[in-house]
Scaffold this motif. Structure first.
Motif, short mmCIF file in Angstrom:
data_model
loop_
_atom_site.label_atom_id
_atom_site.label_comp_id
_atom_site.label_asym_id
_atom_site.label_seq_id
_atom_site.Cartn_x
_atom_site.Cartn_y
_atom_site.Cartn_z
N SER A 1 0.76 -1.27 0.03
CA SER A 1 -0.01 0.11 0.05
C SER A 1 0.80 1.23 0.02
O SER A 1 0.51 2.18 -0.73
CB SER A 1 -0.93 0.00 1.05
N LEU A 2 2.15 1.27 0.75
CA LEU A 2 2.96 2.36 0.78
C LEU A 2 3.65 2.67 -0.72
O LEU A 2 3.69 3.80 -1.14
CB LEU A 2 3.93 2.33 1.90
N VAL A 3 4.12 1.64 -1.19
CA VAL A 3 4.49 1.72 -2.61
C VAL A 3 3.36 2.27 -3.69
O VAL A 3 3.49 3.09 -4.23
CB VAL A 3 5.16 0.34 -3.06
N ALA A 4 2.10 1.86 -3.38
CA ALA A 4 1.26 2.10 -4.32
C ALA A 4 0.79 3.51 -4.19
O ALA A 4 0.79 4.22 -5.13
CB ALA A 4 0.03 1.19 -4.34
N ALA A 5 0.90 4.01 -3.05
CA ALA A 5 0.58 5.35 -2.68
C ALA A 5 1.70 6.28 -3.13
O ALA A 5 1.40 7.16 -3.70
CB ALA A 5 0.17 5.59 -1.19
N THR B 1 -4.09 8.79 2.01
CA THR B 1 -5.52 8.41 1.57
C THR B 1 -5.10 6.97 0.77
O THR B 1 -5.97 6.27 0.77
CB THR B 1 -6.17 9.42 1.07
N ALA B 2 -4.23 7.21 -0.26
CA ALA B 2 -3.81 6.12 -1.13
C ALA B 2 -3.40 5.02 -0.36
O ALA B 2 -3.83 3.69 -0.90
CB ALA B 2 -2.99 6.57 -2.30
N ALA B 3 -2.71 5.23 0.40
CA ALA B 3 -2.24 3.91 1.20
C ALA B 3 -3.05 3.05 2.08
O ALA B 3 -3.29 1.92 1.75
CB ALA B 3 -1.23 4.52 2.33
N VAL B 4 -4.17 3.83 2.68
CA VAL B 4 -5.13 3.28 3.27
C VAL B 4 -6.07 2.51 2.16
O VAL B 4 -6.75 1.34 2.52
CB VAL B 4 -5.96 4.21 4.21
N THR B 5 -6.49 3.17 1.11
CA THR B 5 -7.42 2.47 -0.01
C THR B 5 -6.63 1.38 -0.38
O THR B 5 -7.46 0.44 -0.33
CB THR B 5 -7.54 3.52 -1.03
N PHE B 6 -5.38 1.32 -0.77
CA PHE B 6 -4.75 -0.03 -1.15
C PHE B 6 -4.67 -1.16 -0.19
O PHE B 6 -4.53 -2.17 -0.55
CB PHE B 6 -3.50 0.51 -1.95
N PHE B 7 -4.39 -0.45 0.93
CA PHE B 7 -4.18 -1.45 2.27
C PHE B 7 -5.55 -2.39 2.04
O PHE B 7 -5.70 -3.66 2.26
CB PHE B 7 -4.17 -0.92 3.36
N CYS B 8 -6.90 -1.70 2.03
CA CYS B 8 -8.06 -2.60 2.09
C CYS B 8 -8.26 -3.29 0.80
O CYS B 8 -8.65 -4.27 0.72
CB CYS B 8 -9.25 -1.53 2.14
N TYR B 9 -7.85 -2.67 -0.49
CA TYR B 9 -7.88 -3.48 -1.64
C TYR B 9 -7.09 -4.74 -1.57
O TYR B 9 -7.54 -5.71 -2.27
CB TYR B 9 -7.38 -2.42 -2.68
#
Length: 329
Positions: free
Chosen positions: A56-60, A274-282
């Motif tokens: 999620s951090l890398v995706a963010a 926000t992106a990190a939390v989103t991709f963590f859930c994904y």
């Protein structure tokens, strides 16, 4: 399923999963996948959360750099950073996939990482082939150079350009849909490659496709229902990020037109987290998709065995009838 094997994977034996090889319909498959996800969520979370955080951090970071690369003052450094972050995201996704596969097979982590890497390479080859096909469709859909002016001179030429764009978009959309429908049987092949650790990737390219093709309707309905369910969940989870993304893009358009920026200085940090939390859930929603594929594979395996048993019984009955006729003769 309650005993640890000697391969180092202690996750799969802990999973409480319904019987794999069972003839299920599309709705029953969805229920079995949801049950597996819900009943084992504690184990899944404990097993995956560090890797989900990393991905999620890398995706963010990639999202943030991608937003920066779309602005007017994009530099070469921004583009290089975006490409580098994408490659890093691809590597992290492979590691995450390998960790996830441990939920449905008895092989260790490193073995599953190499398994996931082979699948990613195969998927990239498929994407490359599809891209070539789509580019070819676009090339064939666009009229020859000179028939449509680059800059319309009047309303008729503007309408002509619009119709060309609409036609091209429609053709590309149709080709993409047809290609995706043709690729659906590979759902079974991919699931078999992940679950059946003795299977070989090259053997499944054609043999697995033929088996999946015989059950195309079942795969289509199951994946359609899964996609609909996940779409609304992902839409809700991704809504804050979508709003931020739209706000940043609208602000960038205004800045390009000479307006002052209305974004606070912390917008980058806010977008990143926000992106990190989103991709963590994904990342955990992808586990549910894996369970759907797991039970699709099990259902098709059961149907194949039942079909083979029925054909064998028919052959035996026909052979017995032939012997009986010969004896009478």
């Amino acid at each position: 399923m309650n005993k640890q094997n000697g391969n180092g994977n202690v996750v799969f034996p802990q999973m409480k999963l319904d019987e794999l090889e069972k003839n299920r319909g599309y709705s029953t498959t969805m229920k079995a996948a949801w049950k597996a996800f819900f009943n084992n969520f504690k184990t899944i979370f404990k097993h995956l959360w560090p890797y989900a955080v990393g991905m999620s951090l890398v995706a963010a970071m990639y999202v943030l750099l991608a937003l920066r690369a779309t602005t007017a003052d994009t530099s070469v450094t921004d583009v290089i950073g975006m490409v580098a972050s994408y490659l890093l995201l691809l590597l992290v996704a492979i590691v995450m996939a390998g960790r996830t596969y441990m939920l449905v097979n008895e092989k260790p982590f490193v073995w599953n990482i190499f398994r996931a890497a082979k699948l990613v390479v195969a998927e990239l080859v498929v994407v490359l082939i599809l891209s070539v096909v789509i580019v070819g469709v676009i090339f064939l859909s666009v009229p020859a150079t000179g028939s449509v002016p680059e800059v319309p001179q009047d309303a008729m030429q503007a309408e002509q350009m619009r119709m060309v764009m609409v036609k091209t978009f429609a053709m590309v959309s149709l080709v993409v849909v047809v290609l995706l429908l043709l690729l659906l049987p590979y759902t079974y092949a991919v699931a078999k490659y992940v679950v059946d650790t003795k299977s070989k990737l090259m053997q499944l390219v054609w043999k697995g496709y033929k088996t999946g093709l015989r059950h195309w309707g079942y795969i289509f309905l199951t994946l359609l229902l899964t996609t609909i369910c996940l779409f609304f969940v992902m839409l809700i989870i991704g809504l804050p990020l979508s709003v931020l993304d739209m706000a940043v893009r609208v602000n960038d358009i205004g800045v390009m037109n000479g307006d002052p920026s209305g974004m606070p200085g912390s917008i980058g940090v806010l977008t990143f987290f926000t992106a990190a939390v989103t991709f963590f859930c994904y990342s955990f929603l992808s586990v549910f998709s894996l369970f759907v594929m797991y039970y699709i594979y099990g259902s098709i395996e059961r149907r194949v065995k039942e079909r083979e048993a029925a054909l064998g019984a028919d052959k035996a009955q026909a052979y017995g009838s032939m012997l009986s006729m010969n004896e009478k003769a």
